[in-house]
Each structure stands twice: as C-alpha cells, then as structure tokens.
Design a protein around this motif. Sequence first.
Motif, short mmCIF file in Angstrom:
data_model
loop_
_atom_site.label_atom_id
_atom_site.label_comp_id
_atom_site.label_asym_id
_atom_site.label_seq_id
_atom_site.Cartn_x
_atom_site.Cartn_y
_atom_site.Cartn_z
N VAL A 1 0.81 -1.23 0.10
CA VAL A 1 0.04 0.09 -0.03
C VAL A 1 0.82 1.43 0.05
O VAL A 1 0.50 2.17 -0.53
N ALA A 2 2.04 1.17 0.43
CA ALA A 2 2.91 2.49 0.78
C ALA A 2 3.26 2.81 -0.79
O ALA A 2 3.57 4.07 -0.86
N HIS A 3 3.21 1.90 -1.67
CA HIS A 3 3.69 2.45 -3.31
C HIS A 3 2.33 3.13 -3.75
O HIS A 3 2.56 3.60 -4.87
N LEU A 4 1.41 2.82 -3.14
CA LEU A 4 -0.04 3.47 -3.92
C LEU A 4 -0.55 4.47 -3.20
O LEU A 4 -1.82 4.75 -3.51
N VAL A 5 0.07 5.13 -2.31
CA VAL A 5 -0.54 6.39 -1.75
C VAL A 5 -0.74 7.33 -2.46
O VAL A 5 0.19 7.46 -3.28
#
Length: 499
Positions: free
Chosen positions: A168-172
């Motif tokens: 998810v950190a890559h998709l903020v």
Amino acid sequence: MGLKAALSKPFAAFVVKGINKWKKNALKAQEETLQYLVKTASQTAFGKDHQFQSIQSYQDFKANVPVRDYEDLRPYIDRVVAGESDVLWKGKPAYFAKTSGTTSGVKYIPISKESMPEHIKAARNALLTYIHETGKADFVNGKMIFLQGSPILTKKNGINVGRLSGIVAHLVPAYLQKNRLPSYQTNCIEDWEEKVEAIVGETLNEDMTLISGIPPWVQMYFDRLSEKANGKKIKDIFKNFSLFVYGGVNYEPYRAKIEASIGKKIDAIETYPASEGFIAYQDSQSDKSLLLLAKAGIFYEFIPADEYYNEIPTRLSLAEVELDKNYALILNTSAGLWGYSIGDTVKFVSKNPYKILVTGRIKHFISAFGEHVIGEEVEQAILSVANTEGIEITEFTVAPQVNPPDGELPYHEWFVEFANEPKDLKTFSEKVDLALQKKNIYYFDLIEGKILQKLMIRSLKKDAFVNYMRAEGKLGGQNKVPRLSNDRKLAEVLEKYTR
C-alpha cells in the motif's frame, strides 16, 4: 484553513453521498457482487472445478463451493504462486501479500488489479467520512505517519511480493505523498526497534497531525518520543495532532495508556483491513461499530461461531444474519478467494445500515471445559474493572490451567502487564472473575458447580510482552499478541516474566 483542507470538504460530501446510496441497498449490492464474482471467474480453473457456469443463486453457490481456510485452498494458491494464469481469478495477481501463519507457515495472499483499488478507496473513505461528519479537515495539511511494514518488494515468478502495508505504501495518492512520513529509507529498516528510533528522529520536530498504526506499536513510538523530549506529553510535542487511525486489535485495552501518553482524549477511527480485503471501518465518532463494506468486491458469508467446527455448519448471507450473535466471517473476493475462512469472528449491532464489531479469532478462545470464552468477553471483563478503579493495562493474555500442581481445581490463568498495578491484586482478580461470569453463562455454571475455581492473575514485569515478541522475532509491524489460547504454549513462556 489550507487549500487541501478546504478542497477535502466538498469532496468528502460527494463521496459520502455515494456511500449512503449503497448503505441503503446493501443486500442488493451483495447480490450484484456475487453475480459479478462468479461470472468473472467462471473460466478459471477454480470456476470450472466448481461449476460456476451453473450457479444462479446463493443456494447454488453454497452447494458448489465449500468453506476452506488457507491450507485447504493451498493447492490452488500454489499453482498461482508457481506462475499459472486463470487459476482462482482471471489472469495473474498484481501482488502477493506475504503473511505469517501459525499452521501454514508463510502465506501468499493474492491481490488482483480489481481488489487492490478497494483497499486504497476504503482507507481514503474512512478519512473522508470523518471529515464529512465532524467538519474537521485541518489534519490533511499537516504531516501524517503510518507505522507499517517495509515497502521493499520482492518478486516471485514475476509477481511483486510484500507485506500488505508495504504494498500500500507504493500506492498512496500523490496529493498525500508530501505530507507522509517516515521517509522511504526509514520505512525500509527491518529491525523494529531501530526503525522506531529512526522514525522518532524524523518526526520529533515535525507538525504531526495524523498517526496511524496498531495500538501497542504506536504506544512504543509514543514512549520513545516522550523519552527524547524529556518526558513531554505527545500533545506538547505535536501540538496539532488530532486524529489516530488504527486497526488489527481492539483499541479499548490500550486506550487509557495511549490517551495518558498523549495527554488528552483524541478522535480515533478504527479500520478493519486484512490482506484478503478491506472489510469495514468506523464511520461515526458517536458509534464504535464498523460499517461493513457491502460494495467493495467482497461477498460475505457468516457461520454461527458455535457451529464453526460442525461437519456441516450453517452458512448465511448478509440477508440472513441476526443481531448480537457471533459469526465466523467467510470471504469471497475479487482476488479469487472462495469460501475463505479469514479466522475472525464478528457480531452485528445494526442492520440498517449493516454494522459490526470484531469480537475475536475463531481459534483464539478458551473452552477447556466447554465454556467457550472469547476475546470480547475477557477484554470487557478486565476493562470494566480496570476503568472503574483507574488501573492502566499495557497488555494481557489468558490461558487455561487444566492441571494445577497442588491438586487444586483448574482455573483460567491471566498474564497481565500493568502500567500501574492494583494495590490488592487478589481483590482485583475476584472482581474480574465476577465480571466474566456475567459475560459468559457457561463460565458462571462451571464456577458455581465447582468445576473451575476463580481466575488467577499473574502480574508481569515491565516490557514483558515486548521482550516476548522480540524473542519470537515478531516485534512491530502487523504482529499481535493473541488475547486467548486454548493451550499453555504461550503461558509457559510468559511464566518467566512474572513478578
């Protein structure tokens, strides 16, 4: 008010209008979701094996698709992990969320290009719902921290693999990236204690307005911050800190200590994300229950918890659930999990709209004598006494003592780390026992019938659970201490930490 905060309010109103529409038609949304899932996966290996093309109703679906846990579904998942297409869902997964299972070792949970956006949308909507309800939007202008796993991804047969929080950190969204802490480099630190120290260094002098994470690890972060700031409360370190977002465990056992660390009460939003899907979130500050996401690519099923281990348990759709009854939660998802037992138990507190409380884990209970005590009951029992007497609890777990060494009656043994210990532990224990008897009639009967003696509380040394989790290699991230065990494996380890 900054520009982001000003723009967030009309956007929140627009999003909430759409949420309210499906909230009123949750059963229709679930019917449409089941039709979509079955139709989309009809040409997959799983769909062909389970005659998806012949499924016309939920009754057909139940007849064709059994309930499975990860291990039961593993033959299909292993084919997906090996790189095969069109096995559980069309094509190949976009990601594998890597989790640790107690019986299955490493698990690879598929996340598809259809399911991933639902994770992001649900997290966003939890915040927008809060803004719309309260009118409080200034937090979007400050810095936000998400205490999470490493964003480093590996590859397995061409598919990205990582912890869900790391994926998810890559998709903020881009509009939040400048506000987001810690840095990518710090987030990549694997050692949790080293990572917390680095996060403290990066955030100590920032304008933190939103903090998110699993409560016990957020508490560790707060403790380190306070140490670095010569004992200051968090409200004095982060003067504009106004919102705490959490998930993974019940907040109530940690609330008193966290609020004491902050120095004031603060708004909080509970979320219910899992690698398998984003299931629910708290949509009102006046109500602690969670809105079940009926239109998020998941078709839900429910098994009465007391039937879960039956040979042929009852399976219910959302339309058939009852209020205040514990259910094992079963998922069917747009990532290809079918009849999937996630292991959690929930109960409904509202059907208009459909709202739940997470009550525990189906495998985390004590029923050594038929009492079937669950997590919700032990948490409420000890908190009802602790809150009345001003006792702060850091962490606790409970296990049965079936064969006491001195030939006594068996009992439930509680291992509790207190922030401030009761003056009279025996009296405190007796009050907790009475509270548990009121929560669980079977436990009451066993006490009254002299089958069990009253529970015993063992007070643990400071940082006992942190030291235990460190020794197990499970410090930080998404790891949690089990609230209940039906055996003494954990109890035997914790005995060495007693006072």
